[in-house]
Design an enzyme around this catalytic site. Structure first.
Site, PDB file in Angstrom:
ATOM      1  N   CYS A  99      26.506   6.309  11.801  1.00  0.00           N
ATOM      2  CA  CYS A  99      26.061   6.432  13.199  1.00  0.00           C
ATOM      3  C   CYS A  99      26.779   5.404  14.083  1.00  0.00           C
ATOM      4  O   CYS A  99      27.964   5.586  14.358  1.00  0.00           O
ATOM      5  CB  CYS A  99      24.541   6.350  13.271  1.00  0.00           C
ATOM      6  N   ARG A 119      22.265   9.085  20.706  1.00  0.00           N
ATOM      7  CA  ARG A 119      22.443   9.587  22.068  1.00  0.00           C
ATOM      8  C   ARG A 119      23.912   9.802  22.394  1.00  0.00           C
ATOM      9  O   ARG A 119      24.257  10.541  23.286  1.00  0.00           O
ATOM     10  CB  ARG A 119      21.932   8.567  23.101  1.00  0.00           C
ATOM     11  N   GLN A 143      30.744   5.152  15.072  1.00  0.00           N
ATOM     12  CA  GLN A 143      31.233   5.029  16.450  1.00  0.00           C
ATOM     13  C   GLN A 143      32.135   3.800  16.577  1.00  0.00           C
ATOM     14  O   GLN A 143      33.178   3.853  17.245  1.00  0.00           O
ATOM     15  CB  GLN A 143      30.049   4.958  17.420  1.00  0.00           C
ATOM     16  N   LYS A 187       0.838  -1.215   0.000  1.00  0.00           N
ATOM     17  CA  LYS A 187       0.000   0.000   0.000  1.00  0.00           C
ATOM     18  C   LYS A 187       0.862   1.250   0.000  1.00  0.00           C
ATOM     19  O   LYS A 187       0.552   2.237  -0.645  1.00  0.00           O
ATOM     20  CB  LYS A 187      -0.834   0.043   1.289  1.00  0.00           C
ATOM     21  N   GLU A 211      21.558   8.227   4.515  1.00  0.00           N
ATOM     22  CA  GLU A 211      20.631   7.412   3.704  1.00  0.00           C
ATOM     23  C   GLU A 211      19.217   7.985   3.700  1.00  0.00           C
ATOM     24  O   GLU A 211      18.447   7.770   2.772  1.00  0.00           O
ATOM     25  CB  GLU A 211      20.622   5.959   4.212  1.00  0.00           C
ATOM     26  N   HIS A 227      22.613  10.198   9.494  1.00  0.00           N
ATOM     27  CA  HIS A 227      22.070   9.149   8.608  1.00  0.00           C
ATOM     28  C   HIS A 227      21.869   9.718   7.200  1.00  0.00           C
ATOM     29  O   HIS A 227      20.755  10.126   6.858  1.00  0.00           O
ATOM     30  CB  HIS A 227      20.744   8.629   9.170  1.00  0.00           C
ATOM     31  N   GLY A 280      22.704   1.473  14.633  1.00  0.00           N
ATOM     32  CA  GLY A 280      22.136   0.432  15.489  1.00  0.00           C
ATOM     33  C   GLY A 280      22.283   0.785  16.954  1.00  0.00           C
ATOM     34  O   GLY A 280      22.805   1.850  17.310  1.00  0.00           O
ATOM     35  N   GLU A 330      -2.607   7.180   3.859  1.00  0.00           N
ATOM     36  CA  GLU A 330      -2.587   5.715   3.895  1.00  0.00           C
ATOM     37  C   GLU A 330      -2.993   5.238   5.278  1.00  0.00           C
ATOM     38  O   GLU A 330      -2.435   5.676   6.281  1.00  0.00           O
ATOM     39  CB  GLU A 330      -1.164   5.208   3.568  1.00  0.00           C
ATOM     40  N   GLY A 389      27.938   2.699  13.175  1.00  0.00           N
ATOM     41  CA  GLY A 389      29.049   2.239  12.330  1.00  0.00           C
ATOM     42  C   GLY A 389      30.240   3.181  12.442  1.00  0.00           C
ATOM     43  O   GLY A 389      31.401   2.760  12.475  1.00  0.00           O
TER      44      GLY A 389
END
Ligand code: GLN
Length: 555
Positions: free
Chosen positions: A383, A464, A387, A18, A511, A509, A356, A141, A385
């Site tokens: 992020c 954080r 660190q 959808k 992306e 980020h 993550g 939506e 990654g």
């Protein structure tokens, strides 16, 4: 023109696509010059998906204004090429919270607070607020599937909106599945009939059906669906499975979806859609191009939706660098030794460690980063990654052997990644991170600058922890370059290893801002570096693989 509301519901099965249908319709309207916004109403009780497991719910998409939202918002932004806001993501939890807070303040004094009208009014308020920016079209939506108990207040609210806004200003589009039974070779329309019956029992007659199917739905089949669902056959649109999501808008354009929409909301279709750039994207995403293999090391490798925007951003970069990206999911937890990490990277042209939380897989990620750094494999850390890349550098180059992050370190460890000062007073986990778009100042002699070609950029954040002030000069003394910071220079935003083919870590980020029609410069540069390194591997004369890398230096 008056704002037109298009409500997209789904029937028969979940995961019907959808979100892609809503985003595709948005794209086709935008391509005709209309201003479009898209909103997702989610019937779950979490206030937002920020606290939900990416393994269950996929990635959390962060808007520029700092809302933690459903991954469908990412599709919307990528398709309509527009930043959305907090107003575009509303959960039942948020609706109930607002109503209950108002009840406690005594705003409904004397009244019995009920689903109808209080909850439904609050839902309507949010829908109208999304159209408050004067967009020509607001596509809404409704999450979940028709028949879900928790979705009922939303269905009731949109039923009322049609009454209030008028036939011409509100349209119901129902997306369904027409399953194919291979043994009899038939497409089955019954589940769609039942789903529409259910919708009609709630007071909603769909205007348009978008029917997902494996193959073409013939005219007689469309007429049959139309007859049973009370929808004109020409408004029964088939949406055949496509090899790439970027082909869905083009397929729906062919099927005449927008003509049906515009007719029903009384807008004459004067303008031809400009889909030139989109057609190139869709075509290239299917072309057979030279392949580069990129490893993504995370902990949710069994569900690629957990890293959806990263995957899409890599695809965008592939489209514009003329290569096809093959993603190899690396389970970081399994890379327990340097040897295991080296083996995991074999045959890969680049390594990406995405964002993550938590300790699981951290040591494996660090082993992988050591291998990528010392073997000159292009590396992109995002992020968490980034660190991990700082921890790795602190341990193996700066010789701080117990370097770690305060997020998951043991008592004797050294926090080279530490809790941000602003985070120290924060209570609770929902919506309390450093969220949304913040400026980042780029060092003009850095590799990051070659990508951005700008000294000030805006990037979206969700974290954080940050690089500790104490470690920062030690990292720099040992050769790591801090190539991006907050404008006041207090926060490290980008790190690089200068004498490596391409080793960049970012606290934000990127992306989240990559779009098929405007790929992100850092993803473009990362993918370009992987192509270059791959080419060098193929031509031993220019092979840099054997080059000995920077010796370890004491802090
Ligand atoms: N867990 C890290 C932090 O909170 C990284 C967050 C992320 O990767 N989004 O700072």
């Amino acid at each position: 023109m008056k704002t037109k509301y298009i409500f997209v519901t789904g029937g028969v099965v979940s995961s019907l696509g959808k979100g892609i249908i809503a985003a595709s319709l948005g794209k086709l309207l935008t391509a005709r010059g209309f201003s479009v916004t898209i909103q997702k109403l989610d019937p779950y009780l979490n206030i937002d998906p920020g606290t939900m497991s990416p393994f269950q719910h996929g990635e959390v998409f962060v808007t520029a204004d700092g809302a933690e939202t459903d991954l469908d918002l990412g599709h919307y932004e990528r398709f309509i090429n527009r930043n959305l806001t907090k107003a575009s993501s509303v959960s039942a939890g948020k609706i109930y919270q607002n109503v209950l807070e108002r009840e406690r303040k005594g705003e409904f004094l004397g009244a019995t607070v009920q689903i109808i009208p209080h909850i439904t009014n609050e839902i309507k308020r949010h829908i109208f607020a999304a159209g408050g920016d004067g967009s020509n079209f607001v596509i809404v939506e409704i999450g979940g599937t028709i028949g879900d108990i928790e979705g009922l207040p939303f269905i009731e609210a949109i039923r009322q909106i049609r009454l209030e806004a008028g036939q011409q200003n509100a349209l119901f589009l129902h997306a369904t599945l027409i399953p194919f039974i291979p043994t009899t070779g038939e497409l089955k329309t019954k589940p769609t009939q039942h789903s529409v019956q259910e919708l009609r029992s709630l007071g909603i007659q769909p205007d348009i059906l978008v029917c997902r199917s494996q193959g073409h739905i013939s005219k007689p089949e469309r007429e049959k669906i139309g007859l049973f669902t009370n929808v004109p056959a020409e408004a029964v649109i088939s949406c055949i499975d496509q090899p790439s999501i970027y082909q869905v808008p083009l397929a729906l354009e062919e099927e005449g979806l927008v003509t049906q929409v515009l007719q029903r909301v009384g807008v004459s279709q004067a303008i031809e859609p400009d889909l030139t750039q989109w057609r190139i994207v869709a075509h290239k995403s299917q072309q057979s191009l030279p392949t580069v293999h990129i490893g993504i090391a995370g902990k949710y490798t069994k569900l690629s939706d957990a890293y959806l925007s990263v995957v899409e951003a890599l695809k965008h970069a592939g489209i514009y660098t003329d290569c096809s990206i093959q993603i190899q999911w690396i389970s970081a937890e399994e890379c327990t030794t340097p040897e295991a990490a080296t083996t995991a990277l074999q045959g890969l042209d680049g390594l990406l460690v995405p964002g993550g939380f938590g300790i699981r897989g951290i040591e494996g990620k660090i082993n992988l980063i050591t291998a990528a750094r010392t073997q000159c494999i292009p590396f992109f850390g995002i992020c968490l990654g980034m660190q991990c890349a700082v921890i790795e550098y602190a341990r193996n180059v700066c010789n701080i052997m117990r370097a770690n992050s305060a997020e998951f370190m043991a008592p004797d460890d050294v926090a080279v990644i530490d809790l941000m000062a602003e985070q120290k007073e924060k209570i609770g986990l929902g919506g309390t991170m450093r969220l949304g778009s913040f400026p980042c100042k780029i060092n003009s002699t850095s590799k990051a600058y070659t990508g951005y070609q700008k000294e000030l950029v805006q990037e979206r954040h969700r974290h954080r922890y940050e690089v500790s002030d104490i470690i920062r000069p030690i990292l720099e003394k040992n050769g790591m370059r801090i190539s991006g910071t907050s404008p006041d220079t207090t926060l490290v935003e980008i790190i690089e290893v200068p004498d490596h083919p391409w080793f960049i870590g970012v606290q934000f980020h990127p992306e989240l801002q990559s779009r098929p029609e405007s790929p992100h410069p850092l993803f473009m540069n990362f993918v370009t570096a992987t192509i270059e390194e791959k080419n060098k591997k193929c031509c031993p004369d220019t092979n840099t693989k054997t080059k000995t890398y920077k010796p370890y230096i004491n802090a």
